[in-house]
Design a protein around this motif. Structure first.
Motif, short mmCIF file in Angstrom:
data_model
loop_
_atom_site.label_atom_id
_atom_site.label_comp_id
_atom_site.label_asym_id
_atom_site.label_seq_id
_atom_site.Cartn_x
_atom_site.Cartn_y
_atom_site.Cartn_z
N VAL A 1 46.76 44.58 14.69
CA VAL A 1 45.37 44.29 14.98
C VAL A 1 45.16 44.52 16.47
CG1 VAL A 1 43.61 42.49 15.04
CG2 VAL A 1 45.24 42.56 13.15
N GLY A 2 44.21 45.36 16.79
CA GLY A 2 43.92 45.61 18.19
C GLY A 2 42.95 46.75 18.37
N LEU A 3 42.41 46.83 19.55
CA LEU A 3 41.46 47.88 19.89
C LEU A 3 42.16 49.24 19.97
CD1 LEU A 3 39.52 46.03 22.73
CD2 LEU A 3 38.79 46.37 20.35
N PRO A 4 41.40 50.33 19.85
CA PRO A 4 41.98 51.64 20.11
C PRO A 4 42.57 51.68 21.53
CG PRO A 4 39.81 51.87 19.10
CD PRO A 4 39.98 50.41 19.44
N ARG A 5 43.70 52.30 21.66
CA ARG A 5 44.44 52.44 22.92
C ARG A 5 45.05 51.11 23.40
NH1 ARG A 5 44.26 56.82 21.41
NH2 ARG A 5 43.56 58.69 22.45
N SER A 6 45.21 50.16 22.47
CA SER A 6 45.81 48.87 22.84
C SER A 6 47.33 48.92 22.84
CB SER A 6 45.34 47.76 21.89
OG SER A 6 45.76 48.03 20.56
N GLY A 7 47.91 49.91 22.16
CA GLY A 7 49.36 50.01 22.07
C GLY A 7 49.90 49.74 20.67
N LYS A 8 49.03 49.71 19.67
CA LYS A 8 49.46 49.45 18.29
C LYS A 8 50.47 50.49 17.81
CE LYS A 8 45.38 49.73 16.58
NZ LYS A 8 44.73 50.16 17.83
N SER A 9 50.17 51.76 18.01
CA SER A 9 51.06 52.82 17.53
C SER A 9 52.40 52.80 18.26
CB SER A 9 50.40 54.19 17.68
OG SER A 9 49.23 54.26 16.89
N THR A 10 52.37 52.53 19.54
CA THR A 10 53.60 52.44 20.32
C THR A 10 54.47 51.31 19.79
OG1 THR A 10 52.49 53.33 22.27
CG2 THR A 10 54.55 52.11 22.65
N TRP A 11 53.85 50.15 19.55
CA TRP A 11 54.59 49.01 18.98
C TRP A 11 55.14 49.37 17.61
CZ3 TRP A 11 53.86 46.35 14.45
CH2 TRP A 11 54.68 45.24 14.28
N ALA A 12 54.30 49.98 16.76
CA ALA A 12 54.72 50.32 15.40
C ALA A 12 55.95 51.23 15.41
CB ALA A 12 53.57 50.97 14.64
N ARG A 13 55.92 52.26 16.25
CA ARG A 13 57.07 53.18 16.33
C ARG A 13 58.33 52.46 16.80
NH1 ARG A 13 52.92 56.52 18.17
NH2 ARG A 13 53.44 56.10 20.34
N SER A 14 58.19 51.47 17.64
CA SER A 14 59.36 50.76 18.17
C SER A 14 60.04 49.88 17.12
CB SER A 14 58.96 49.89 19.37
OG SER A 14 58.29 48.70 18.95
N MET A 15 59.37 49.60 16.02
CA MET A 15 59.91 48.68 15.01
C MET A 15 60.90 49.34 14.05
SD MET A 15 58.71 45.92 16.06
CE MET A 15 59.32 44.88 14.78
N GLY A 16 60.81 50.64 13.86
CA GLY A 16 61.76 51.34 13.01
C GLY A 16 61.46 51.25 11.52
N PHE A 17 60.29 50.80 11.13
CA PHE A 17 59.89 50.73 9.72
C PHE A 17 58.97 51.90 9.40
CE2 PHE A 17 60.23 46.08 10.84
CZ PHE A 17 61.43 45.87 10.18
N PRO A 18 58.79 52.21 8.11
CA PRO A 18 57.82 53.24 7.75
C PRO A 18 56.42 52.83 8.22
CG PRO A 18 59.10 52.56 5.83
CD PRO A 18 59.45 51.63 6.94
#
Length: 127
Positions: A1-18
């Protein structure tokens, strides 16, 4: 949950899940970042991909999506899986600066609009 450009995708990639990413789905089906008339397809594909990943045996799947309103988050409550929401609480001003720094001026009014609509996460499904 977060605004565009908040870092959601960066966090998601760091987790190692699909990851199921609506922006990637949009680009794959019609080549644009957003096309209102295609959003029902994007919704259907997004739900199908999330469910397919769980059916394939994944225990954790990340949906990379803004989900700034309770109504949007509610769509993901499902008896088939345990839904948790992770908040990426980057301030609007930082998201706006990141968009400007990347020359993504089209995103500025989107960030502004989503920031106005943002609803805090309530309940136990918050991380």
């Amino acid at each position: 949950v977060g605004l565009p450009r908040s870092g959601k995708s960066t966090w998601a990639r760091s987790m190692g899940f699909p990851i199921v990413n609506r922006d990637a789905i949009r680009l794959a089906i019609h080549g644009e970042r957003y096309l209102q008339k295609a959003e029902p397809w994007v919704d259907t594909i997004t739900h199908t991909l999330v469910e397919a990943l769980f059916l394939a045996g994944h225990k954790d799947v990340i949906l990379d999506e803004c989900n700034v309103t309770a109504k949007r988050r509610e769509r993901w409550m499902n008896e088939k899986w345990n839904t948790r929401f992770v908040s990426i609480p980057t301030p609007k001003a930082v998201c706006m600066r990141r968009a400007r720094d990347q020359g993504d001026y089209v995103l500025l009014p989107v960030i502004e609009d989503m920031a106005k609509k943002f609803e805090e996460i309530k309940g136990r499904r918050y991380i």
